[in-house]
Design a protein around this motif. Sequence first.
Motif, short mmCIF file in Angstrom:
data_model
loop_
_atom_site.label_atom_id
_atom_site.label_comp_id
_atom_site.label_asym_id
_atom_site.label_seq_id
_atom_site.Cartn_x
_atom_site.Cartn_y
_atom_site.Cartn_z
N ALA A 56 14.56 31.33 13.30
CA ALA A 56 15.69 32.15 12.84
C ALA A 56 15.37 32.82 11.52
CB ALA A 56 16.93 31.28 12.71
N ARG A 57 14.69 32.11 10.62
CA ARG A 57 14.41 32.66 9.29
C ARG A 57 13.26 33.67 9.31
NH1 ARG A 57 17.72 30.07 5.86
NH2 ARG A 57 18.58 28.11 6.68
N VAL A 58 12.47 33.66 10.37
CA VAL A 58 11.42 34.67 10.52
C VAL A 58 11.97 35.94 11.18
CG1 VAL A 58 9.28 35.22 11.74
CG2 VAL A 58 9.49 33.04 10.54
N ILE A 59 12.74 35.77 12.25
CA ILE A 59 13.21 36.96 12.98
C ILE A 59 14.44 37.58 12.32
CG2 ILE A 59 12.29 36.10 15.16
CD1 ILE A 59 15.18 35.54 16.05
N GLY A 60 15.22 36.79 11.56
CA GLY A 60 16.44 37.30 10.94
C GLY A 60 16.21 38.51 10.06
N PRO A 61 15.31 38.43 9.06
CA PRO A 61 15.07 39.59 8.19
C PRO A 61 14.53 40.80 8.95
CG PRO A 61 14.24 37.58 7.18
CD PRO A 61 14.60 37.23 8.58
N PHE A 71 21.51 39.88 9.37
CA PHE A 71 21.36 38.78 10.33
C PHE A 71 21.15 37.52 9.49
CE2 PHE A 71 20.87 42.27 13.12
CZ PHE A 71 21.05 41.83 14.42
N ILE A 72 22.13 36.64 9.47
CA ILE A 72 22.18 35.52 8.54
C ILE A 72 22.04 34.19 9.30
CG2 ILE A 72 23.58 34.33 6.80
CD1 ILE A 72 25.01 37.05 6.38
N VAL A 73 21.14 33.32 8.82
CA VAL A 73 20.96 32.01 9.44
C VAL A 73 22.10 31.08 9.03
CG1 VAL A 73 19.43 30.00 9.65
CG2 VAL A 73 18.46 32.31 9.44
N ASP A 74 22.67 30.40 10.03
CA ASP A 74 23.79 29.49 9.79
C ASP A 74 23.49 28.17 10.49
OD1 ASP A 74 26.19 28.34 9.18
OD2 ASP A 74 27.42 29.65 10.43
N ASN A 75 23.07 27.16 9.74
CA ASN A 75 22.75 25.85 10.32
C ASN A 75 24.02 25.07 10.63
OD1 ASN A 75 20.34 26.49 8.25
ND2 ASN A 75 19.56 25.33 9.98
N LYS A 76 24.16 24.63 11.87
CA LYS A 76 25.31 23.84 12.31
C LYS A 76 24.80 22.63 13.09
CE LYS A 76 28.72 26.63 10.99
NZ LYS A 76 29.84 26.22 10.13
N PRO A 77 24.17 21.66 12.38
CA PRO A 77 23.57 20.52 13.09
C PRO A 77 24.62 19.51 13.54
CG PRO A 77 23.33 20.25 10.73
CD PRO A 77 23.97 21.60 10.93
N GLY A 78 24.19 18.63 14.44
CA GLY A 78 25.04 17.53 14.87
C GLY A 78 25.08 17.39 16.37
N ALA A 79 25.21 16.13 16.83
CA ALA A 79 25.37 15.80 18.26
C ALA A 79 24.25 16.41 19.10
CB ALA A 79 26.73 16.25 18.75
N SER A 80 23.01 16.25 18.63
CA SER A 80 21.83 16.73 19.37
C SER A 80 21.88 18.22 19.68
CB SER A 80 21.66 15.92 20.68
OG SER A 80 21.45 14.56 20.39
N GLY A 81 22.48 18.98 18.79
CA GLY A 81 22.55 20.42 18.97
C GLY A 81 23.83 20.91 19.61
#
Length: 331
Positions: A56-61, A71-81
Amino acid sequence: MHPSSMKALNLNRRQALLAVAATAAGNFGLPAFANTQAPVRLVVPFTPGTGIDLIARVIGPKLTERFQRPFIVDNKPGASGNIGTLEVVRSTPDGTTLLVTVNTLVMNTELYPKMGYSPVRDLTAISETSVGQLVLVTGSQSKITDLKELISYAQKNPSVLNYGSPGAGTPHHLAMELLKSKTKISLTHVSYRGTAQALTDLLGGQIDLMFLPIHVALQHIKAGKLRAIAISSDIPSPLLPNVPPLKSLQLGDMNVDMWYGLLGPKGLPADFVRNINEALKAILAQPDVAKAFESQGMTPQYSTPQAFQSLIEADAKRWGNLIKTQGITAE
Protein backbone atom coordinates in the motif's frame (compact mmCIF):
# COMPACT_ATOMS: atom_id res chain seq x y z
CA MET A 1 -33.34 40.92 -18.06
CA HIS A 2 -36.69 39.27 -17.44
CA PRO A 3 -36.76 37.06 -14.32
CA SER A 4 -37.77 34.02 -16.36
CA SER A 5 -34.78 34.58 -18.66
CA MET A 6 -32.46 34.90 -15.66
CA LYS A 7 -33.85 31.65 -14.25
CA ALA A 8 -33.29 29.88 -17.57
CA LEU A 9 -29.72 31.24 -17.80
CA ASN A 10 -28.88 30.05 -14.27
CA LEU A 11 -30.36 26.66 -15.04
CA ASN A 12 -28.26 26.36 -18.18
CA ARG A 13 -25.14 27.34 -16.24
CA ARG A 14 -25.92 24.75 -13.58
CA GLN A 15 -26.47 22.06 -16.21
CA ALA A 16 -23.18 23.00 -17.88
CA LEU A 17 -21.30 22.76 -14.59
CA LEU A 18 -22.87 19.39 -13.85
CA ALA A 19 -21.90 18.18 -17.29
CA VAL A 20 -18.28 19.25 -16.73
CA ALA A 21 -18.28 17.54 -13.32
CA ALA A 22 -19.71 14.38 -14.82
CA THR A 23 -17.06 14.40 -17.54
CA ALA A 24 -14.27 14.87 -14.99
CA ALA A 25 -15.71 12.08 -12.87
CA GLY A 26 -15.84 9.85 -15.91
CA ASN A 27 -12.15 10.52 -16.57
CA PHE A 28 -11.37 9.13 -13.12
CA GLY A 29 -13.84 6.29 -13.51
CA LEU A 30 -16.11 7.62 -10.75
CA PRO A 31 -19.86 8.18 -10.81
CA ALA A 32 -20.89 11.81 -11.36
CA PHE A 33 -21.98 12.27 -7.74
CA ALA A 34 -18.55 11.38 -6.35
CA ASN A 35 -16.01 14.01 -5.39
CA THR A 36 -13.05 13.21 -7.63
CA GLN A 37 -10.71 15.15 -5.35
CA ALA A 38 -11.71 13.22 -2.21
CA PRO A 39 -8.92 11.10 -0.71
CA VAL A 40 -8.93 7.38 -1.48
CA ARG A 41 -8.30 5.19 1.56
CA LEU A 42 -6.16 2.13 0.95
CA VAL A 43 -7.36 0.00 3.87
CA VAL A 44 -4.72 -2.46 5.08
CA PRO A 45 -6.35 -4.96 7.48
CA PHE A 46 -3.02 -5.67 9.20
CA THR A 47 -0.47 -3.73 11.25
CA PRO A 48 2.14 -1.37 9.78
CA GLY A 49 5.38 -3.02 8.73
CA THR A 50 3.83 -6.11 7.13
CA GLY A 51 4.24 -7.03 3.48
CA ILE A 52 0.65 -5.96 2.81
CA ASP A 53 1.35 -2.58 4.38
CA LEU A 54 4.47 -2.18 2.24
CA ILE A 55 2.43 -2.76 -0.93
CA ALA A 56 0.00 0.00 0.00
CA ARG A 57 2.80 2.43 0.87
CA VAL A 58 4.59 1.75 -2.42
CA ILE A 59 1.61 1.98 -4.78
CA GLY A 60 -0.22 4.74 -2.86
CA PRO A 61 2.09 7.64 -3.81
CA LYS A 62 2.26 6.42 -7.40
CA LEU A 63 -1.54 6.33 -7.68
CA THR A 64 -1.63 9.79 -6.10
CA GLU A 65 0.72 11.11 -8.75
CA ARG A 66 -1.13 9.43 -11.59
CA PHE A 67 -4.65 10.54 -10.60
CA GLN A 68 -3.78 13.82 -8.88
CA ARG A 69 -5.77 12.91 -5.77
CA PRO A 70 -4.58 11.54 -2.42
CA PHE A 71 -4.32 7.76 -1.92
CA ILE A 72 -3.83 7.34 1.84
CA VAL A 73 -2.88 4.15 3.72
CA ASP A 74 -5.26 3.33 6.57
CA ASN A 75 -4.27 0.39 8.80
CA LYS A 76 -7.27 -1.39 10.35
CA PRO A 77 -5.82 -4.55 11.95
CA GLY A 78 -7.68 -7.15 13.97
CA ALA A 79 -9.45 -10.52 13.79
CA SER A 80 -7.03 -11.96 11.21
CA GLY A 81 -7.81 -9.19 8.76
CA ASN A 82 -11.58 -9.37 9.09
CA ILE A 83 -12.09 -5.98 10.78
CA GLY A 84 -10.50 -3.94 8.00
CA THR A 85 -12.00 -6.10 5.29
CA LEU A 86 -15.50 -5.78 6.70
CA GLU A 87 -15.10 -1.98 6.77
CA VAL A 88 -14.39 -2.02 3.02
CA VAL A 89 -17.28 -4.40 2.34
CA ARG A 90 -19.67 -2.01 4.10
CA SER A 91 -18.30 1.15 2.45
CA THR A 92 -20.02 3.10 -0.32
CA PRO A 93 -18.78 1.89 -3.74
CA ASP A 94 -17.75 5.37 -4.90
CA GLY A 95 -14.03 4.71 -5.27
CA THR A 96 -12.95 6.33 -2.01
CA THR A 97 -12.33 3.08 -0.06
CA LEU A 98 -10.20 0.20 -1.35
CA LEU A 99 -8.64 -2.89 0.23
CA VAL A 100 -5.02 -4.04 0.02
CA THR A 101 -4.88 -7.63 1.23
CA VAL A 102 -3.45 -11.13 1.00
CA ASN A 103 -4.86 -14.58 0.24
CA THR A 104 -5.85 -15.14 3.87
CA LEU A 105 -8.92 -13.25 2.63
CA VAL A 106 -10.28 -16.44 1.07
CA MET A 107 -9.01 -18.76 3.80
CA ASN A 108 -11.02 -16.80 6.37
CA THR A 109 -14.28 -17.73 4.66
CA GLU A 110 -14.32 -21.19 6.25
CA LEU A 111 -12.24 -20.33 9.32
CA TYR A 112 -14.66 -17.56 10.36
CA PRO A 113 -18.09 -18.56 8.99
CA LYS A 114 -19.81 -15.82 11.00
CA MET A 115 -17.61 -12.98 9.76
CA GLY A 116 -20.49 -11.49 7.78
CA TYR A 117 -19.16 -11.25 4.23
CA SER A 118 -18.03 -13.31 1.26
CA PRO A 119 -14.81 -12.32 -0.58
CA VAL A 120 -16.31 -13.83 -3.73
CA ARG A 121 -19.67 -12.03 -3.65
CA ASP A 122 -19.11 -8.87 -1.61
CA LEU A 123 -15.89 -7.43 -3.04
CA THR A 124 -14.79 -6.17 -6.46
CA ALA A 125 -11.49 -7.56 -7.71
CA ILE A 126 -9.22 -4.91 -9.28
CA SER A 127 -5.80 -6.55 -9.71
CA GLU A 128 -3.21 -8.70 -8.07
CA THR A 129 -0.19 -6.72 -6.94
CA SER A 130 2.35 -9.40 -6.08
CA VAL A 131 3.11 -12.99 -5.14
CA GLY A 132 5.32 -14.34 -2.39
CA GLN A 133 6.85 -17.79 -2.29
CA LEU A 134 6.92 -20.12 0.67
CA VAL A 135 9.76 -22.58 1.15
CA LEU A 136 9.50 -25.85 3.07
CA VAL A 137 12.49 -26.16 5.38
CA THR A 138 13.95 -28.42 8.03
CA GLY A 139 16.67 -27.73 10.57
CA SER A 140 20.22 -28.54 9.51
CA GLN A 141 20.32 -31.26 12.18
CA SER A 142 17.28 -33.04 10.72
CA LYS A 143 17.55 -36.51 9.20
CA ILE A 144 15.18 -35.35 6.42
CA THR A 145 17.23 -34.22 3.41
CA ASP A 146 14.68 -33.97 0.58
CA LEU A 147 10.96 -33.96 -0.21
CA LYS A 148 10.63 -37.62 -1.16
CA GLU A 149 12.47 -38.69 1.99
CA LEU A 150 10.09 -36.58 4.07
CA ILE A 151 7.05 -38.28 2.57
CA SER A 152 8.53 -41.75 2.88
CA TYR A 153 9.54 -41.23 6.52
CA ALA A 154 6.21 -39.67 7.49
CA GLN A 155 4.27 -42.51 5.88
CA LYS A 156 6.25 -45.07 7.84
CA ASN A 157 6.21 -43.05 11.08
CA PRO A 158 2.81 -41.34 11.37
CA SER A 159 2.64 -38.26 13.64
CA VAL A 160 6.29 -38.58 14.71
CA LEU A 161 7.39 -35.48 12.81
CA ASN A 162 5.99 -32.12 13.87
CA TYR A 163 5.76 -28.82 12.06
CA GLY A 164 5.33 -25.23 13.14
CA SER A 165 3.22 -22.35 11.89
CA PRO A 166 2.61 -18.76 13.00
CA GLY A 167 -0.97 -19.69 13.82
CA ALA A 168 -3.93 -21.85 12.84
CA GLY A 169 -5.36 -20.92 9.47
CA THR A 170 -2.29 -19.02 8.26
CA PRO A 171 -0.97 -19.74 4.76
CA HIS A 172 2.04 -21.50 6.35
CA HIS A 173 -0.33 -23.83 8.22
CA LEU A 174 -2.68 -24.51 5.31
CA ALA A 175 0.21 -25.11 2.91
CA MET A 176 1.38 -27.98 5.12
CA GLU A 177 -2.15 -29.29 5.55
CA LEU A 178 -2.52 -29.38 1.76
CA LEU A 179 0.73 -31.33 1.50
CA LYS A 180 -0.51 -33.73 4.19
CA SER A 181 -3.82 -34.19 2.40
CA LYS A 182 -2.27 -34.82 -1.02
CA THR A 183 0.45 -37.21 0.20
CA LYS A 184 -1.65 -38.98 2.88
CA ILE A 185 0.90 -38.39 5.61
CA SER A 186 0.39 -37.53 9.26
CA LEU A 187 2.33 -34.68 10.91
CA THR A 188 1.74 -32.98 14.25
CA HIS A 189 0.94 -29.26 14.10
CA VAL A 190 2.58 -26.92 16.63
CA SER A 191 0.91 -23.52 16.50
CA TYR A 192 2.76 -20.35 17.54
CA ARG A 193 1.72 -16.73 17.90
CA GLY A 194 3.78 -15.38 15.05
CA THR A 195 6.78 -16.51 13.04
CA ALA A 196 9.67 -15.45 15.31
CA GLN A 197 9.33 -18.06 18.07
CA ALA A 198 8.49 -20.81 15.58
CA LEU A 199 11.67 -20.01 13.64
CA THR A 200 13.71 -20.02 16.85
CA ASP A 201 12.40 -23.48 17.74
CA LEU A 202 12.98 -24.74 14.21
CA LEU A 203 16.59 -23.58 14.31
CA GLY A 204 16.96 -25.17 17.75
CA GLY A 205 15.51 -28.51 16.66
CA GLN A 206 12.36 -28.35 18.81
CA ILE A 207 10.22 -28.65 15.68
CA ASP A 208 11.07 -30.57 12.51
CA LEU A 209 9.53 -28.67 9.62
CA MET A 210 7.95 -25.41 8.59
CA PHE A 211 6.83 -23.42 5.57
CA LEU A 212 8.49 -20.00 5.72
CA PRO A 213 8.39 -16.96 3.42
CA ILE A 214 11.44 -17.26 1.21
CA HIS A 215 12.92 -13.93 2.34
CA VAL A 216 12.73 -15.06 5.98
CA ALA A 217 14.30 -18.45 5.33
CA LEU A 218 16.94 -17.51 2.77
CA GLN A 219 19.60 -16.11 5.11
CA HIS A 220 19.39 -19.20 7.33
CA ILE A 221 19.53 -21.52 4.31
CA LYS A 222 22.64 -19.76 3.01
CA ALA A 223 24.20 -19.94 6.48
CA GLY A 224 23.60 -23.70 6.57
CA LYS A 225 21.22 -23.50 9.54
CA LEU A 226 18.13 -24.53 7.56
CA ARG A 227 17.72 -27.02 4.71
CA ALA A 228 15.28 -26.17 1.91
CA ILE A 229 13.43 -29.21 0.55
CA ALA A 230 10.60 -27.70 -1.55
CA ILE A 231 9.36 -24.42 -2.98
CA SER A 232 5.69 -23.39 -3.12
CA SER A 233 5.59 -22.28 -6.76
CA ASP A 234 5.05 -24.44 -9.84
CA ILE A 235 8.59 -23.68 -11.01
CA PRO A 236 11.90 -23.44 -9.11
CA SER A 237 12.84 -20.09 -7.59
CA PRO A 238 15.85 -18.26 -9.07
CA LEU A 239 16.91 -17.66 -5.46
CA LEU A 240 16.96 -21.42 -4.81
CA PRO A 241 17.25 -22.98 -8.29
CA ASN A 242 18.11 -26.46 -7.02
CA VAL A 243 15.10 -26.74 -4.69
CA PRO A 244 12.23 -28.65 -6.37
CA PRO A 245 8.70 -27.22 -6.52
CA LEU A 246 5.86 -29.07 -4.81
CA LYS A 247 4.47 -29.65 -8.31
CA SER A 248 7.24 -32.21 -8.82
CA LEU A 249 5.18 -34.59 -6.70
CA GLN A 250 2.62 -34.68 -9.56
CA LEU A 251 -0.33 -34.62 -7.16
CA GLY A 252 -2.42 -31.91 -8.81
CA ASP A 253 -2.55 -28.23 -7.86
CA MET A 254 0.13 -27.81 -5.20
CA ASN A 255 0.91 -24.13 -5.73
CA VAL A 256 0.74 -22.50 -2.31
CA ASP A 257 2.28 -19.14 -3.16
CA MET A 258 0.84 -16.22 -1.22
CA TRP A 259 -0.90 -13.71 -3.46
CA TYR A 260 -1.62 -10.07 -2.69
CA GLY A 261 -4.04 -7.72 -4.38
CA LEU A 262 -6.27 -4.66 -4.54
CA LEU A 263 -10.05 -4.89 -4.19
CA GLY A 264 -13.00 -2.63 -3.45
CA PRO A 265 -16.57 -2.94 -2.24
CA LYS A 266 -19.16 -4.62 -4.42
CA GLY A 267 -20.61 -2.31 -7.06
CA LEU A 268 -17.52 -0.26 -7.93
CA PRO A 269 -18.08 1.45 -11.30
CA ALA A 270 -16.53 -0.49 -14.18
CA ASP A 271 -14.71 2.62 -15.46
CA PHE A 272 -13.08 3.16 -12.08
CA VAL A 273 -11.96 -0.48 -11.89
CA ARG A 274 -10.54 -0.33 -15.40
CA ASN A 275 -8.65 2.92 -14.78
CA ILE A 276 -7.10 1.74 -11.49
CA ASN A 277 -6.24 -1.61 -13.08
CA GLU A 278 -4.49 0.07 -16.01
CA ALA A 279 -2.61 2.35 -13.63
CA LEU A 280 -1.44 -0.63 -11.58
CA LYS A 281 -0.24 -2.40 -14.72
CA ALA A 282 2.11 0.49 -15.39
CA ILE A 283 3.12 0.93 -11.74
CA LEU A 284 3.93 -2.74 -11.16
CA ALA A 285 6.24 -2.74 -14.18
CA GLN A 286 8.49 -0.08 -12.64
CA PRO A 287 11.92 -1.34 -11.42
CA ASP A 288 11.77 0.55 -8.13
CA VAL A 289 8.52 -1.24 -7.25
CA ALA A 290 10.12 -4.64 -7.85
CA LYS A 291 13.07 -3.62 -5.68
CA ALA A 292 10.81 -2.47 -2.84
CA PHE A 293 8.70 -5.64 -2.98
CA GLU A 294 11.81 -7.80 -2.99
CA SER A 295 12.59 -6.70 0.57
CA GLN A 296 9.47 -8.59 1.68
CA GLY A 297 10.05 -11.59 -0.58
CA MET A 298 7.45 -10.50 -3.12
CA THR A 299 7.47 -10.26 -6.91
CA PRO A 300 5.15 -7.79 -8.69
CA GLN A 301 2.20 -9.57 -10.27
CA TYR A 302 -0.38 -7.82 -12.47
CA SER A 303 -3.69 -9.38 -13.48
CA THR A 304 -6.91 -8.29 -15.12
CA PRO A 305 -9.94 -7.88 -12.83
CA GLN A 306 -11.49 -10.97 -14.41
CA ALA A 307 -8.39 -13.11 -13.87
CA PHE A 308 -8.08 -11.92 -10.26
CA GLN A 309 -11.75 -12.69 -9.61
CA SER A 310 -11.27 -16.19 -11.03
CA LEU A 311 -8.26 -16.73 -8.75
CA ILE A 312 -10.26 -15.59 -5.71
CA GLU A 313 -13.12 -17.94 -6.56
CA ALA A 314 -10.84 -20.92 -7.23
CA ASP A 315 -8.79 -20.40 -4.06
CA ALA A 316 -11.87 -19.84 -1.91
CA LYS A 317 -13.14 -23.23 -3.06
CA ARG A 318 -9.79 -25.02 -2.76
CA TRP A 319 -8.90 -23.73 0.72
CA GLY A 320 -12.50 -23.98 1.91
CA ASN A 321 -12.64 -27.66 0.98
CA LEU A 322 -9.29 -28.31 2.65
CA ILE A 323 -10.31 -26.58 5.88
CA LYS A 324 -13.52 -28.62 6.05
CA THR A 325 -11.98 -31.99 5.19
CA GLN A 326 -9.01 -31.51 7.55
CA GLY A 327 -11.25 -30.19 10.34
CA ILE A 328 -9.18 -27.02 10.76
CA THR A 329 -10.51 -24.35 13.10
CA ALA A 330 -9.31 -20.85 13.95
CA GLU A 331 -7.81 -20.46 17.41
